[in-house]
Enzyme design. Structure first.
Site, PDB file in Angstrom:
ATOM      1  N   TYR A   1      -1.623  11.427   2.136  1.00 38.32           N
ATOM      2  CA  TYR A   1      -2.726  11.663   1.099  1.00 38.32           C
ATOM      3  C   TYR A   1      -2.716  13.022   0.772  1.00 38.32           C
ATOM      4  CZ  TYR A   1      -4.599   6.935   1.775  1.00 38.32           C
ATOM      5  OH  TYR A   1      -4.683   5.448   1.710  1.00 38.32           O
TER       6      TYR A   1
ATOM      7  N   ASP B   1       0.828  -1.320   0.037  1.00 36.70           N
ATOM      8  CA  ASP B   1      -0.122   0.055  -0.091  1.00 36.70           C
ATOM      9  C   ASP B   1       0.915   1.357  -0.035  1.00 36.70           C
ATOM     10  OD1 ASP B   1      -2.776   1.329   0.616  1.00 36.70           O
ATOM     11  OD2 ASP B   1      -1.739   2.013   2.034  1.00 36.70           O
TER      12      ASP B   1
ATOM     13  N   HIS C   1      -6.985  -6.424  -0.474  1.00 34.21           N
ATOM     14  CA  HIS C   1      -5.967  -5.351  -0.503  1.00 34.21           C
ATOM     15  C   HIS C   1      -4.944  -5.845   0.527  1.00 34.21           C
ATOM     16  CE1 HIS C   1      -4.224  -1.363  -0.827  1.00 34.21           C
ATOM     17  NE2 HIS C   1      -4.199  -1.365   0.416  1.00 34.21           N
TER      18      HIS C   1
END
Length: 306
Positions: free
Chosen positions: A216, A109, A276
Site C-alpha cells: 500500500y 485482491d 471479499h
C-alpha cells in the site's frame, strides 16, 4: 479436502529463486501448463486451498506462491522494494523459473491488481487471466472518487503511517488479522480456527507485517499508482474471467463495473452471497464458474453454480 487438516493430495512445498528473491511456492499437478495463483492482503498461498485441487485435476501445474513480504518468502525491508513494477518483475521471474509453455494467471485482491497490470503491460504471454475482487485500474478510477468508496478505503490511508499499523495488526498475536476474515466472511464454516491461526502466524513472522503493508505504501505513497496511470490502460486481449463477491465491505460493486470497455474477451460473474474473500467464501460456486470457463463452456450465473 478438509480445512482443518489443510491436506491437499499431491501438494508439494518448494523454494523458487525469482527476481533476486527466494519464494516459498506450493506446487500441485504436473506438466508445462502453469496456473500461477497470486494471493492478496493479508493472506498467503492457503487462500487458494479450494482451487488448487481443481486446477491440478484439469491438467495444470499449479504454483501458489507466498508473495514477497509474506509467509515463507523473502521480506525486503524498504518500501521501494514493493514498487508495483518490482511486483510485476516477481511474476515474470516466477513464470521464467517454471519454464512453462503456457500460463494461466489468477489473482485475488492485491494479487488481482498485480495480475491486471501484468496483462496490461504484456510482460509475458498469457493464455488466460482470472481476476477475483480486484477492480480493473482504469475502469474503477471514477468509482474510487465516490464518497462512499473513499470511506471504505480509509484503511489504506491508515496503512501509510510508519510503524503504527504494524503494532495495531500485530497486537494480541495478530488477532485482527484473523478477525479480518471471520468478520467479513459470509460463510464462516470455510474459515475454521486452523485457517485463521495460520494467517495470524504467517503475519507474525519477522518483517511480514511491514512487507505486507509496504504494498500500500509503495503504490499510494510512493507514486506507483500515478506511474501506472501515466502509462495508460491499453485494451487487454487475453481471455479473461472476472469474478466478484458482492458482499465485499472494502470494495463496492461500482469498482467492478466498466471492465468490459478495457478487456476484449471478458466474462464477468457476480456472486451475491460472497464476501471479499470470494474464492474461500463460496468455493463451490467459484470452482463451477472457473471450471466451466477453463473448459470453454458457458459460465453459469451464481444462482445456477451454487
Amino acid at each position: 479436502m478438509s480445512d482443518t487438516s489443510l491436506e491437499i493430495q499431491g501438494l508439494r512445498h518448494r523454494t523458487v529463486k525469482a527476481n533476486g528473491l527466494t519464494f516459498h511456492v506450493t506446487e500441485c499437478g504436473e506438466g508445462d501448463r502453469l496456473a500461477l495463483c497470486l494471493h492478496g492482503f493479508p493472506e498467503n498461498w492457503i487462500s487458494w486451498r479450494y482451487q488448487i485441487p481443481l486446477l491440478a485435476e484439469m491438467g495444470w501445474r499449479v504454483w501458489a506462491p507466498d508473495m514477497r513480504g509474506y509467509g515463507g518468502s523473502d521480506k525486503p525491508e524498504s518500501v521501494d522494494d514493493y514498487a508495483i513494477e518490482t511486483l510485476l518483475e516477481d511474476v515474470a521471474g516466477l513464470i521464467d523459473a517454471s519454464e512453462a509453455s503456457e500460463v494461466l494467471l489468477i489473482g485475488h485482491d492485491w494479487g488481482g491488481i498485480i495480475a491486471w497490470y501484468f496483462a496490461l503491460r504484456q510482460i509475458r504471454p498469457l493464455s488466460g487471466l482470472v481476476i477475483m475482487n480486484a477492480p480493473h485500474p482504469g475502469a474503477s478510477e471514477k468509482a474510487f472518487r465516490r464518497p462512499i468508496q473513499l470511506l471504505r478505503s480509509l484503511y489504506a490511508l491508515f496503512f501509510q503511517i510508519p510503524g503504527l499499523p504494524e503494532k495495531w495488526l500485530g497486537a494480541r498475536n495478530a488477532k485482527r488479522v484473523g478477525a479480518a476474515f471471520s468478520r467479513m466472511a459470509r460463510h464462516r464454516e470455510h474459515f475454521p480456527e486452523a485457517i485463521l491461526e495460520l494467517y495470524q502466524h504467517s503475519a507474525l513472522r519477522p518483517g511480514a507485517l511491514t512487507g505486507m503493508l509496504n504494498y500500500y505504501r509503495a503504490f499510494l505513497g510512493r507514486g506507483g499508482l500515478d506511474r501506472q496511470r501515466e502509462l495508460g490502460y491499453p485494451e487487454i486481449d487475453v481471455r479473461t474471467l472476472f469474478l466478484w463477491g458482492e458482499r465485499d465491505t472494502a470494495l463496492g460493486r461500482k469498482t467492478s463495473e466498466g471492465a468490459e470497455a478495457f478487456v476484449s474477451n471478458l466474462v464477468l460473474r457476480y456472486i451475491p452471497d460472497a464476501s471479499h474473500w470470494v474464492q474461500q467464501d463460496t468455493p463451490e460456486t467459484v470452482n463451477k464458474m472457473l471450471g466451466a470457463w477453463l473448459r470453454e463452456e458457458s459460465v453459469p450465473e451464481a444462482g445456477n453454480a451454487g
